[in-house]
Each structure stands twice: as C-alpha cells, then as structure tokens.
Design a protein around this motif. Structure first.
Motif, short mmCIF file in Angstrom:
data_model
loop_
_atom_site.label_atom_id
_atom_site.label_comp_id
_atom_site.label_asym_id
_atom_site.label_seq_id
_atom_site.Cartn_x
_atom_site.Cartn_y
_atom_site.Cartn_z
N PHE A 103 0.82 -1.21 0.00
CA PHE A 103 0.00 0.00 0.00
C PHE A 103 0.85 1.26 0.00
O PHE A 103 0.50 2.26 -0.65
N GLY A 104 1.95 1.26 0.74
CA GLY A 104 2.79 2.45 0.82
C GLY A 104 3.39 2.81 -0.53
O GLY A 104 3.34 3.97 -0.97
N ARG A 105 3.97 1.82 -1.21
CA ARG A 105 4.57 2.09 -2.52
C ARG A 105 3.51 2.47 -3.54
O ARG A 105 3.73 3.34 -4.40
N ALA A 106 2.34 1.81 -3.46
CA ALA A 106 1.26 2.15 -4.39
C ALA A 106 0.79 3.58 -4.17
O ALA A 106 0.55 4.32 -5.14
N ALA A 107 0.65 3.98 -2.93
CA ALA A 107 0.22 5.36 -2.64
C ALA A 107 1.22 6.36 -3.18
O ALA A 107 0.84 7.41 -3.73
N GLU A 108 2.51 6.05 -3.04
CA GLU A 108 3.53 6.96 -3.56
C GLU A 108 3.43 7.08 -5.08
O GLU A 108 3.54 8.18 -5.64
N ARG A 109 3.21 5.97 -5.75
CA ARG A 109 3.06 6.00 -7.20
C ARG A 109 1.85 6.81 -7.63
O ARG A 109 1.84 7.47 -8.66
N LEU A 110 0.80 6.74 -6.82
CA LEU A 110 -0.44 7.43 -7.15
C LEU A 110 -0.47 8.87 -6.65
O LEU A 110 -1.47 9.57 -6.82
N SER A 111 0.63 9.31 -6.03
CA SER A 111 0.73 10.67 -5.49
C SER A 111 -0.38 10.97 -4.50
O SER A 111 -1.08 11.99 -4.56
N MET A 112 -0.58 10.04 -3.55
CA MET A 112 -1.58 10.22 -2.51
C MET A 112 -1.05 9.60 -1.23
O MET A 112 -0.02 8.90 -1.24
N SER A 113 -1.71 9.86 -0.13
CA SER A 113 -1.29 9.25 1.13
C SER A 113 -1.89 7.86 1.26
O SER A 113 -2.87 7.51 0.58
N GLN A 114 -1.31 7.07 2.16
CA GLN A 114 -1.73 5.68 2.25
C GLN A 114 -3.13 5.49 2.85
O GLN A 114 -3.88 4.64 2.35
N PRO A 115 -3.52 6.21 3.90
CA PRO A 115 -4.84 5.93 4.50
C PRO A 115 -6.01 6.03 3.51
O PRO A 115 -6.86 5.13 3.47
N PRO A 116 -6.10 7.10 2.69
CA PRO A 116 -7.21 7.14 1.73
C PRO A 116 -7.18 5.99 0.73
O PRO A 116 -8.24 5.50 0.32
N LEU A 117 -5.97 5.57 0.35
CA LEU A 117 -5.87 4.44 -0.59
C LEU A 117 -6.38 3.16 0.07
O LEU A 117 -7.15 2.41 -0.53
N SER A 118 -5.96 2.91 1.31
CA SER A 118 -6.44 1.72 2.03
C SER A 118 -7.95 1.74 2.17
O SER A 118 -8.63 0.72 2.01
N GLN A 119 -8.51 2.93 2.46
CA GLN A 119 -9.96 3.05 2.62
C GLN A 119 -10.69 2.78 1.31
O GLN A 119 -11.75 2.14 1.29
N SER A 120 -10.13 3.25 0.19
CA SER A 120 -10.75 3.00 -1.12
C SER A 120 -10.80 1.51 -1.42
O SER A 120 -11.82 0.99 -1.89
N ILE A 121 -9.70 0.80 -1.15
CA ILE A 121 -9.67 -0.64 -1.42
C ILE A 121 -10.62 -1.39 -0.50
O ILE A 121 -11.31 -2.34 -0.91
N GLN A 122 -10.70 -0.96 0.75
CA GLN A 122 -11.63 -1.60 1.68
C GLN A 122 -13.08 -1.41 1.23
O GLN A 122 -13.89 -2.34 1.30
N ARG A 123 -13.41 -0.19 0.77
CA ARG A 123 -14.78 0.05 0.26
C ARG A 123 -15.05 -0.82 -0.97
O ARG A 123 -16.15 -1.34 -1.14
N LEU A 124 -14.05 -0.95 -1.82
CA LEU A 124 -14.21 -1.80 -3.00
C LEU A 124 -14.48 -3.24 -2.60
O LEU A 124 -15.39 -3.90 -3.14
N GLU A 125 -13.74 -3.76 -1.63
CA GLU A 125 -13.93 -5.13 -1.17
C GLU A 125 -15.31 -5.30 -0.53
O GLU A 125 -15.98 -6.32 -0.76
N ARG A 126 -15.73 -4.32 0.28
CA ARG A 126 -17.06 -4.42 0.89
C ARG A 126 -18.14 -4.40 -0.17
O ARG A 126 -19.12 -5.14 -0.10
N GLY A 127 -17.98 -3.53 -1.16
CA GLY A 127 -19.00 -3.45 -2.20
C GLY A 127 -19.09 -4.71 -3.02
O GLY A 127 -20.18 -5.15 -3.40
#
Length: 305
Positions: free
Chosen positions: A27-51
């Motif tokens: 998640f950390g490296r992915a967030a860096e690639r996406l130019s965002m912080s890690q918590p919002p990225l983790s939350q997006s993936i969690q919402r995707l999994e729940r959905g």
C-alpha cells in the motif's frame, strides 16, 4: 433492491488504485506512485472489497498479495480500463475529424509485410491518427475487438467470428515450402507437396496459429501424407529458426520470403488445392467509426497488392 456492485462506482481512478496496489503488492509504494497518502488508498480498497463482497488482497506485515478473486478482478479491471480508454478515443475521433488514437491488433505472421505498408499509408493520408499496435493470437484479437479494447484486428483465416463482428478480406496468399538453403529441393523452380512426405516438419502451434496449423494439416492430407512433426512453434521466429537450422522444413505463406533469412529458401508448390491459399481479413465492430473505416479503405488500396 439495488445490486451491491451498483454502489461501488467503478471509476477509472478506483480501478487504477486497485491495479497499482496489485502491481506494487504494498500500500505504501502504491500510494507513492499514485501521489496520494496511504490511509485514503487503504480506505478505497476496503470500500471496494465491501462493495464486491469479496476479499481482493491478503494482508501481511511485508505487503499484500492478490487472492484468487483478486486475480480474476485484476484481469477484468485491465480490460475495463482498456475498453474505457478506447471508447473515449473513438468519441474524440468522431468529434475531432479523425484525429486521435486507433488501436490495431495483428497476428505476428502478418507483421513483416502488411503492417509497414499500412503505417506508411496512414501517416501520409491520415496524419491526425496515431496507430497503436498490439500482437496476439487470432482468438484473443477477435475478443479484444469485440469488447472494444481494440478498434481493428488483422487475422489470417480466423475461426467463425461472433455475430457482433464484421470481417473483410483484403488479400489472398499462396502457401510455399520453406526449406533449408542447402536442401536438395532448394533450387527447384517448383515442387509438389508430396515431395516433402518423408521430411521432418516444424509446425505452427494450433493454439496460437490455428488457421495456418489447420491448413498445413489439410494440405498434407490431400497430398497423401501426415506431416512428421520435429517441432512446434507459436511464432514466426521459431518457425524460421528451425528451418534455418537445417533440421526440418515447413509450410509458410509465400510473402514471408521477403523476410530474407539467408539460411531459408522458399520453393513454390505445384497444384491448385484450396488449402494452398490463405485469406487475410480485417475484423471490426459493426458500429466502427470513420477512422476505422478509413483505415479499412487504406487496406484495400495499399495492402492487397
């Protein structure tokens, strides 16, 4: 009740986030690639999994890995992004007068002769278009065109196509014998296919080059023998390499003689068997836009000779 997946909103951004995490496995490296912080990225993936109602990643102290469901979703997500990009480009071409990108697929055995002519003609007559090339098997290309990921595909004698694809022939080629340069038959003006009945063959892989593989078998059967397989190859380089090695012969479209491998000689085959001819076709969707139709017109004028 609204389906659960309807609430996910599978945006381009969300799919890109998921695929970046899948690629980086962290998640950390992915967030860096996406130019965002890690918590919002983790939350997006969690919402995707729940959905979706499935777990896409296995989490660990060292990173993440895709579950079986995640592997499947990743492949589909790649196709969704490709189809989305292609749809956007098609709309821009129609609105902008044939300017933009056209995605063209081809089987490897057509690359040496026909594609350079198409690219040159397109650059001269349709300078606003950028042609992007993708090589694959005939079956995969047909599916990519059908799904909208590719705009146009060049195939050789494809299997029956689905009803939502249109095919147009643009050339017919003869099949010739490809033999080592020092083979006793290399200097012949022409030979009959039966002259090769005692030879070892390198054969096209039926999984990747099904039309040519089927055609070789039918032509040899009609000539009274079954080709003795020394090797199987799924691409042009392998077919040429085996013949050039002196270990075997092959049957290949005669246009490949222009490929100029010094150790390989093409010898014309005598006879008028239908299996000694192969058709080249272009496939597209029925609603193909003006840019695709213009490219097809170029094929007719520039590639068929």
């Amino acid at each position: 009740m609204t389906d659960m997946i309807d609430d996910i909103h599978l945006t381009k951004r969300l799919l890109e986030q998921f695929l970046t995490v899948a690629d980086e496995k962290h998640f950390g490296r992915a967030a860096e690639r996406l130019s965002m912080s890690q918590p919002p990225l983790s939350q997006s993936i969690q919402r995707l999994e729940r959905g979706l109602g499935v777990r896409l990643f296995e989490r660990g102290s060292g990173g993440v890995s895709l579950t079986a469901a995640g592997e499947t979703f990743a492949a589909d997500a790649q196709r969704l992004l490709g189809a989305q990009s292609a749809a956007i480009e098609r709309a821009r071409r129609v609105a902008g007068g044939l300017a933009g990108d056209v995605r063209v697929g081809y089987v490897s055995i057509l690359s040496h002769h026909y594609l350079p002519r198409l690219l040159r003609a397109a650059a001269e007559e349709l300078p606003g278009l950028r042609v992007h090339l993708h090589q694959d098997s005939a079956a995969a290309l047909a599916e990519l065109v059908r799904s909208g990921t590719l705009d146009l595909g060049f195939l050789r004698d494809p299997s029956p196509l689905s009803a939502d694809l249109v095919s147009r022939g643009f050339a017919v080629e003869r099949i010739a014998a490809a033999v080592p340069h020092d083979h006793p038959l290399a200097g012949a003006a022409e030979i009959s296919l039966g002259d090769l009945s005692e030879e070892d063959f390198v054969l096209p892989d039926p999984a990747v080059l099904p039309a040519l593989a089927h055609q070789v078998q039918l032509a040899c059967h009609e000539a009274g023998f079954t080709p003795r397989s020394r090797a199987v190859s799924d691409d042009l380089t392998g077919l040429f390499s085996y013949v050039a090695s002196g270990l075997c012969v092959s049957l290949l479209p005669e246009r490949l003689r222009d490929f100029r491998v010094p150790e390989v000689t093409f010898v014309p085959l005598r006879g008028d068997s239908p299996y000694l001819e192969t058709s080249l076709v272009a496939v597209h969707r029925p609603e193909a836009d003006a840019a695709v139709l213009r490219l097809l017109e170029l094929i007719t004028r520039h590639m068929a000779s």
